[in-house]
Scaffold this motif. Structure first.
Motif: not given
Length: 299
Positions: A280-295
């Motif tokens: 990653q070099r300044g691209a949008p950060m991938p998002l954490i899956d807040t619906g996951s059982a372990v995130m």
């Protein structure tokens, strides 16, 4: 004035590399203030802390930047430089998020922010040793806060807005990554136990009280602050925060404390390693899956 050398053998060769990442998080204008729908009070408490960051973190950057000019050890000087660059990314991203909340009608925060700006301007007039102790003290608190937020991420952020959650946990990861810096710079420029111990209390309690001023204003505007049920929830979350961050503060008060002995949370290490592999070099950060059982980490 001649440069100041670091304590012999105390920092060189034991510094964790710091990566300066672009805080590529976008917040829609309609990002909800209650971005944890099932825990609006807790969301506003985090929002309150966010309003402190554009005042606190420029103070940290200015203080460590000033101190770095006095240090001869190139490793510690590089630490301080990278710390300042990371913290600059943090407060700029917090400012973008805070502006979204201000755009939703939380005008009462303007008065609190004006008071904070004046308070940190006064603090900048204090001796460098006092300011470095404050910085090291606050940074000690963030280690306990990170362990609590990351370790309980599923419980705390389940179903929350993934943009805000990812932003908050990114900040916490980088707090762990630069956990040595304020301590190392303090020890290199103005070593001594008592100022450092005072700084643990000064830095942490000062930030806590400003955060409280901010989330109180937010909850007042929500009409929640005077509700007994909401106030009880605020006390509950505050108690949990103190239990989570308290041990790190107590350890920081011990003579000879060194943050090197504190283990990083495995999720934090996974996040850092995953980001390095992703390129990653300044691209949008991938998002954490807040619906996951372990995130899991988002890489």
């Amino acid at each position: 004035m001649g440069g100041i050398k670091g304590n012999e053998g105390s920092v060189a060769g034991t510094i964790t590399p710091i990566t300066v990442r672009q805080g590529a998080f976008a917040f829609a204008d309609d990002t909800p203030a209650h971005w944890i729908p099932r825990a609006p009070e807790f969301a506003q408490m985090i929002n309150g802390a966010s309003f402190v960051m554009p005042h606190l973190e420029p103070f940290l950057v200015a203080t460590l930047g000033e101190a770095a000019k006095l240090i001869e050890d190139p490793a510690v000087r590089r630490e301080a430089r990278d710390f300042c660059m990371q913290e600059t990314q943090h407060y700029r991203t917090h400012r973008r998020f805070n502006d979204v909340l201000l755009g939703q009608g939380y005008e009462s925060l303007a008065a609190v922010e004006a008071e904070m700006a004046a308070a940190y301007a006064r603090l900048m007039e204090r001796p460098l040793a006092v300011r470095l102790a404050y910085a090291a003290g606050f940074e000690a608190m963030t280690l306990g806060l990170t362990d609590w937020l990351v370790g309980h991420r599923v419980e705390l952020f389940r179903g929350a807005d993934p943009h805000v959650t990812s932003f908050i946990l990114w900040h916490m990861v980088e707090e762990t990554e630069h956990k040595l810096v304020a301590h190392d710079v303090y020890e290199a420029v103005s070593p001594g136990y008592w100022w450092r111990a005072v700084g643990v209390l000064h830095g942490s309690l000062d930030v806590i009280q400003w955060s409280r001023r901010c989330y109180r204003a937010l909850l007042l505007q929500d009409g929640r602050w005077r509700r007994p049920s909401s106030r009880l929830k605020v006390w509950w979350w505050a108690a949990r925060f103190l239990l989570g961050a308290g041990p790190a503060l107590l350890r920081a008060l011990v003579p000879g404390h060194d943050p090197r002995v504190m283990k990083d949370h495995p999720w934090v290490r996974e996040w850092i390693a995953g980001h390095a592999r992703s390129g990653q070099r300044g691209a949008p950060m991938p998002l954490i899956d807040t619906g996951s059982a372990v995130m899991p980490v988002p890489f």
